[in-house]
Motif scaffolding. Structure first.
Motif: not given
Length: 274
Positions: A100, A183, A185, A126
């Protein structure tokens, strides 16, 4: 056939299982092999620092999951040499596990740049920090029911490696993800103090949190990493940019469900802390 490097790691193991469950043929690449990988996976021992050692694993492969260490990625020419072997092996697509921090400028972009310039189809994942990074606390939790860490109330949206593996499986199996950056998370920022509380809930008894000063944390970290790396890590942990705090929707879009929280991970891994 799909080749998975780093196949014995926190992402590699569940990725191998996810691909096999989807009916894919898988070659699991690691330096030493493992009896923890499914028997259905073909195992191949290779060291990416010796690119030619990977070549036999690429025979008949359509896609490659690439996970490299920081030291390897920082070695001049190492990744280019590896990608040359991958191209020669007939692989069409690469899925790279990145950070990230590349998107925020906190980490170098070299591996991503090399993969983009490789002439192969590419997808970049990422990732935020892993939930599993807190396994470094396990000895202290087992012995003293205590966690010691700096910046107790600074939260980052860490991610479950099992979710990363599922996303990687999706992108490896579907060429329409080529040329995209995702990305990944967790569902919400979580601080060390909150992670400690979640471990206690998973164990069914309290775990004490002790906050280190920056200097105390640095003294511990420089036992196993260069001082500059320790300073950079502490900068990120103590004063993360808005980009590093951001919760991305990409994992939920690719998984069709919310990514797993740190608390869910702690319940599944409570035995490590017991």
């Amino acid at each position: 056939m799909i080749v998975v490097t780093g196949a014995t790691g926190n992402v590699g193991q569940p990725l191998v299982r996810a691909l096999l469950a989807a009916g894919e043929r898988v070659t699991a690449v690691s330096r030493h092999g493992s009896d923890r990988l499914p028997e259905e996976a073909r195992q191949h021992r290779a060291d990416l620092a010796d690119p030619k050692s990977l070549a036999p694993a690429l025979d008949g492969a359509e896609a490659l999951f690439l996970l490299t260490s920081g030291d390897f990625a920082a070695t001049e020419g190492a990744l280019s040499d590896l990608l040359e072997v991958v191209r020669a092996g007939g692989v069409e697509r690469i899925v790279l596990l990145s950070s990230q921090g590349v998107g925020t400028g906190d980490h170098p972009s070299g591996p991503e740049d090399a993969v983009r310039a490789s002439g192969l189809g590419w997808t970049v994942l990422r990732s935020g920090g892993f939930h599993t990074n807190t396994l470094r606390w396990a000895d202290a939790v087992r012995a003293e029911r205590t966690v010691t860490a700096p910046f107790g109330d600074v939260g980052l949206p860490t991610v479950d490696p099992a979710d990363l593996a599922e996303v990687a499986a999706v992108t490896l199996r579907d060429a329409t993800h080529a040329g995209r950056v995702y990305e990944l998370t967790g569902p919400a920022p979580v601080s060390p103090r909150e992670q400690t509380a979640a471990i206690g809930e998973a164990l069914g008894e309290p775990v004490r949190f002790v906050e280190q000063t920056r200097e105390e944390a640095k003294a511990v970290m420089t036992r196993f990493m260069p001082e500059q790396a320790a300073e950079s890590t502490l900068d990120i942990l103590g004063s993360p940019s808005a980009g590093l705090r951001r919760v991305s929707p990409d994992a939920e879009k690719l998984l069709g469900r919310a990514p797993r929280s740190y608390g869910e991970w702690a319940v599944r891994h409570a035995a490590a802390f017991r």
